[in-house]
Scaffold this motif. Structure first.
Motif, PDB file in Angstrom:
ATOM      1  N   VAL A  70      13.548 -89.543  36.994  1.00  0.00           N
ATOM      2  CA  VAL A  70      14.161 -90.536  36.096  1.00  0.00           C
ATOM      3  C   VAL A  70      13.314 -90.715  34.840  1.00  0.00           C
ATOM      4  O   VAL A  70      13.841 -90.830  33.726  1.00  0.00           O
ATOM      5  CB  VAL A  70      14.333 -91.872  36.843  1.00  0.00           C
ATOM      6  CG1 VAL A  70      14.906 -92.936  35.907  1.00  0.00           C
ATOM      7  CG2 VAL A  70      15.234 -91.694  38.054  1.00  0.00           C
ATOM      8  N   ALA A  71      11.983 -90.722  35.005  1.00  0.00           N
ATOM      9  CA  ALA A  71      11.104 -90.916  33.855  1.00  0.00           C
ATOM     10  C   ALA A  71      11.225 -89.759  32.864  1.00  0.00           C
ATOM     11  O   ALA A  71      11.297 -89.964  31.646  1.00  0.00           O
ATOM     12  CB  ALA A  71       9.658 -91.069  34.315  1.00  0.00           C
ATOM     13  N   LEU A  72      11.268 -88.539  33.379  1.00  0.00           N
ATOM     14  CA  LEU A  72      11.417 -87.388  32.496  1.00  0.00           C
ATOM     15  C   LEU A  72      12.835 -87.263  31.955  1.00  0.00           C
ATOM     16  O   LEU A  72      13.049 -86.695  30.882  1.00  0.00           O
ATOM     17  CB  LEU A  72      11.025 -86.107  33.238  1.00  0.00           C
ATOM     18  CG  LEU A  72       9.540 -85.983  33.608  1.00  0.00           C
ATOM     19  CD1 LEU A  72       9.306 -84.720  34.442  1.00  0.00           C
ATOM     20  CD2 LEU A  72       8.664 -85.963  32.365  1.00  0.00           C
ATOM     21  N   GLY A  73      13.821 -87.804  32.706  1.00  0.00           N
ATOM     22  CA  GLY A  73      15.203 -87.740  32.248  1.00  0.00           C
ATOM     23  C   GLY A  73      15.455 -88.552  30.990  1.00  0.00           C
ATOM     24  O   GLY A  73      16.401 -88.261  30.245  1.00  0.00           O
ATOM     25  N   HIS A  74      14.606 -89.576  30.738  1.00  0.00           N
ATOM     26  CA  HIS A  74      14.775 -90.370  29.517  1.00  0.00           C
ATOM     27  C   HIS A  74      14.446 -89.565  28.264  1.00  0.00           C
ATOM     28  O   HIS A  74      14.849 -89.953  27.162  1.00  0.00           O
ATOM     29  CB  HIS A  74      13.884 -91.612  29.571  1.00  0.00           C
ATOM     30  CG  HIS A  74      14.390 -92.659  30.520  1.00  0.00           C
ATOM     31  ND1 HIS A  74      15.563 -93.343  30.319  1.00  0.00           N
ATOM     32  CD2 HIS A  74      13.878 -93.146  31.685  1.00  0.00           C
ATOM     33  CE1 HIS A  74      15.768 -94.198  31.305  1.00  0.00           C
ATOM     34  NE2 HIS A  74      14.756 -94.099  32.149  1.00  0.00           N
ATOM     35  N   LEU A  75      13.714 -88.469  28.420  1.00  0.00           N
ATOM     36  CA  LEU A  75      13.361 -87.658  27.251  1.00  0.00           C
ATOM     37  C   LEU A  75      14.519 -86.796  26.763  1.00  0.00           C
ATOM     38  O   LEU A  75      14.454 -86.251  25.662  1.00  0.00           O
ATOM     39  CB  LEU A  75      12.158 -86.761  27.581  1.00  0.00           C
ATOM     40  CG  LEU A  75      10.870 -87.487  28.005  1.00  0.00           C
ATOM     41  CD1 LEU A  75       9.782 -86.476  28.321  1.00  0.00           C
ATOM     42  CD2 LEU A  75      10.409 -88.450  26.922  1.00  0.00           C
ATOM     43  N   LEU A  76      15.557 -86.662  27.593  1.00  0.00           N
ATOM     44  CA  LEU A  76      16.677 -85.808  27.200  1.00  0.00           C
ATOM     45  C   LEU A  76      17.975 -86.462  27.640  1.00  0.00           C
ATOM     46  O   LEU A  76      18.282 -86.506  28.837  1.00  0.00           O
ATOM     47  CB  LEU A  76      16.542 -84.415  27.839  1.00  0.00           C
ATOM     48  CG  LEU A  76      17.596 -83.386  27.413  1.00  0.00           C
ATOM     49  CD1 LEU A  76      17.473 -83.095  25.931  1.00  0.00           C
ATOM     50  CD2 LEU A  76      17.438 -82.101  28.216  1.00  0.00           C
ATOM     51  N   ARG A 115       4.824 -91.599  38.542  1.00  0.00           N
ATOM     52  CA  ARG A 115       4.404 -91.416  39.936  1.00  0.00           C
ATOM     53  C   ARG A 115       5.521 -91.757  40.911  1.00  0.00           C
ATOM     54  O   ARG A 115       5.747 -91.019  41.883  1.00  0.00           O
ATOM     55  CB  ARG A 115       3.188 -92.312  40.227  1.00  0.00           C
ATOM     56  CG  ARG A 115       2.590 -92.110  41.606  1.00  0.00           C
ATOM     57  CD  ARG A 115       1.566 -93.174  41.919  1.00  0.00           C
ATOM     58  NE  ARG A 115       2.188 -94.497  42.008  1.00  0.00           N
ATOM     59  CZ  ARG A 115       1.515 -95.622  42.268  1.00  0.00           C
ATOM     60  NH1 ARG A 115       0.201 -95.580  42.397  1.00  0.00           N
ATOM     61  NH2 ARG A 115       2.151 -96.773  42.338  1.00  0.00           N
ATOM     62  N   ASN A 116       6.239 -92.834  40.675  1.00  0.00           N
ATOM     63  CA  ASN A 116       7.260 -93.278  41.626  1.00  0.00           C
ATOM     64  C   ASN A 116       8.593 -92.563  41.437  1.00  0.00           C
ATOM     65  O   ASN A 116       9.244 -92.190  42.417  1.00  0.00           O
ATOM     66  CB  ASN A 116       7.458 -94.798  41.503  1.00  0.00           C
ATOM     67  CG  ASN A 116       6.218 -95.571  41.924  1.00  0.00           C
ATOM     68  OD1 ASN A 116       5.343 -95.039  42.606  1.00  0.00           O
ATOM     69  ND2 ASN A 116       6.121 -96.813  41.500  1.00  0.00           N
ATOM     70  N   GLN A 117       9.019 -92.400  40.189  1.00  0.00           N
ATOM     71  CA  GLN A 117      10.315 -91.765  39.905  1.00  0.00           C
ATOM     72  C   GLN A 117      10.149 -90.753  38.770  1.00  0.00           C
ATOM     73  O   GLN A 117      10.574 -91.003  37.635  1.00  0.00           O
ATOM     74  CB  GLN A 117      11.362 -92.822  39.533  1.00  0.00           C
ATOM     75  CG  GLN A 117      11.692 -93.778  40.650  1.00  0.00           C
ATOM     76  CD  GLN A 117      12.724 -94.812  40.249  1.00  0.00           C
ATOM     77  OE1 GLN A 117      12.871 -95.102  39.065  1.00  0.00           O
ATOM     78  NE2 GLN A 117      13.442 -95.361  41.204  1.00  0.00           N
ATOM     79  N   PRO A 118       9.516 -89.617  39.036  1.00  0.00           N
ATOM     80  CA  PRO A 118       9.266 -88.654  37.957  1.00  0.00           C
ATOM     81  C   PRO A 118      10.539 -88.085  37.347  1.00  0.00           C
ATOM     82  O   PRO A 118      10.602 -87.841  36.148  1.00  0.00           O
ATOM     83  CB  PRO A 118       8.429 -87.563  38.644  1.00  0.00           C
ATOM     84  CG  PRO A 118       8.737 -87.704  40.104  1.00  0.00           C
ATOM     85  CD  PRO A 118       8.991 -89.153  40.332  1.00  0.00           C
ATOM     86  N   ALA A 144       0.206 -98.170  31.837  1.00  0.00           N
ATOM     87  CA  ALA A 144       0.408 -98.437  33.262  1.00  0.00           C
ATOM     88  C   ALA A 144       1.875 -98.265  33.649  1.00  0.00           C
ATOM     89  O   ALA A 144       2.181 -97.675  34.700  1.00  0.00           O
ATOM     90  CB  ALA A 144      -0.065 -99.854  33.595  1.00  0.00           C
ATOM     91  N   THR A 145       2.789 -98.740  32.802  1.00  0.00           N
ATOM     92  CA  THR A 145       4.212 -98.576  33.121  1.00  0.00           C
ATOM     93  C   THR A 145       4.618 -97.101  33.110  1.00  0.00           C
ATOM     94  O   THR A 145       5.397 -96.654  33.942  1.00  0.00           O
ATOM     95  CB  THR A 145       5.074 -99.352  32.118  1.00  0.00           C
ATOM     96  OG1 THR A 145       4.783 -98.894  30.794  1.00  0.00           O
ATOM     97  CG2 THR A 145       4.791-100.841  32.200  1.00  0.00           C
ATOM     98  N   VAL A 146       4.060 -96.325  32.164  1.00  0.00           N
ATOM     99  CA  VAL A 146       4.395 -94.894  32.098  1.00  0.00           C
ATOM    100  C   VAL A 146       3.860 -94.155  33.313  1.00  0.00           C
ATOM    101  O   VAL A 146       4.565 -93.345  33.940  1.00  0.00           O
ATOM    102  CB  VAL A 146       3.842 -94.285  30.792  1.00  0.00           C
ATOM    103  CG1 VAL A 146       4.011 -92.766  30.797  1.00  0.00           C
ATOM    104  CG2 VAL A 146       4.545 -94.883  29.591  1.00  0.00           C
TER     105      VAL A 146
END
Length: 219
Positions: free
Chosen positions: A124-130, A119-122, A112-114
């Motif tokens: 920022v969420a994808l930025g954590h991968l790099l 959905r809300n901040q794609p 749910a958190t992922v």
């Protein structure tokens, strides 16, 4: 016939019906329900104070949008801490020593958190991968490593809770068995071992509370 030390972690059943459902539902019966009056008794007041302090401590670093999770996280904390504490009583079963239950709690909440983050901040969420400033040759490797670490998080949550409670219960049973064996042979050593058992029991009470808090905090 000697039974295995791990038999205490097997889900008990009665007439073929697993009793883990009763063990999971029992904690909610123990909490007093606040009344509609201005004044409550001491137990209800203490319970409300604990819930308010825990919610304040848990959600203080989050922004206002994250406060909508307060009811669910606080309920999960009370649920885990009560089950862990009841499992320390004699002739009881601890459902949180089962990896299936812990994974059933960790995976949906982690997912749910992922999903909400994507959905809300794609960006920022994808930025954590790099991480920023990564050399170009390391970009594919780091993305793979961060993706694997992201999917390992729910497994780490479930295994951490299961391993800590299982190890504590096994250690208590081993030392208690040693006390009974040593009592007729070496009473002095048996009493010293019993003192260690008492201290270990106090430590296990602290572990039961801390692990419930850590589980919710990491979520």
């Amino acid at each position: 016939m000697m039974t295995s030390f791990f038999d205490q972690f097997a889900s008990p059943s009665f007439l073929g019906i697993p009793l883990i459902a009763i063990a999971i539902a029992l904690p909610w019966v123990l909490f007093p329900t606040p009344s509609s009056r201005w004044m409550n008794n001491r137990l209800t007041t203490l319970q409300a104070w604990f819930i308010n302090r825990f919610t304040n401590q848990l959600l203080m670093p989050l922004n206002t949008g994250g406060h909508k999770w307060a009811l669910m996280f606080t309920s999960l904390m009370l649920f885990l801490i009560t089950i862990n504490m009841l499992g320390l009583l004699p002739y009881t079963f601890t459902p949180t020593t089962q990896l299936s239950l812990n994974m059933g709690l960790a995976v949906p909440l982690w997912l749910a958190t992922v999903i909400i983050g994507m959905r809300n901040q794609p960006t920022v969420a994808l930025g954590h991968l790099l991480p920023e400033g990564t050399p170009i040759p390391l970009i594919p490797v780091l993305i793979i490593i961060e993706t694997i670490s992201l999917f390992i998080r729910p497994l780490a949550l479930g295994v951490r809770l299961t391993a800590n409670l299982t190890a504590g219960h096994l250690l208590i049973q081993l030392i208690a068995t040693a006390v009974f064996v040593l009592l007729p042979l070496m009473p002095t050593v048996a009493f010293l071992t019993a003192a260690v058992l008492f201290l270990l029991t106090l430590l296990e009470v602290a572990v039961a509370m801390i692990q419930a808090y850590v589980f919710v905090l990491l979520l």
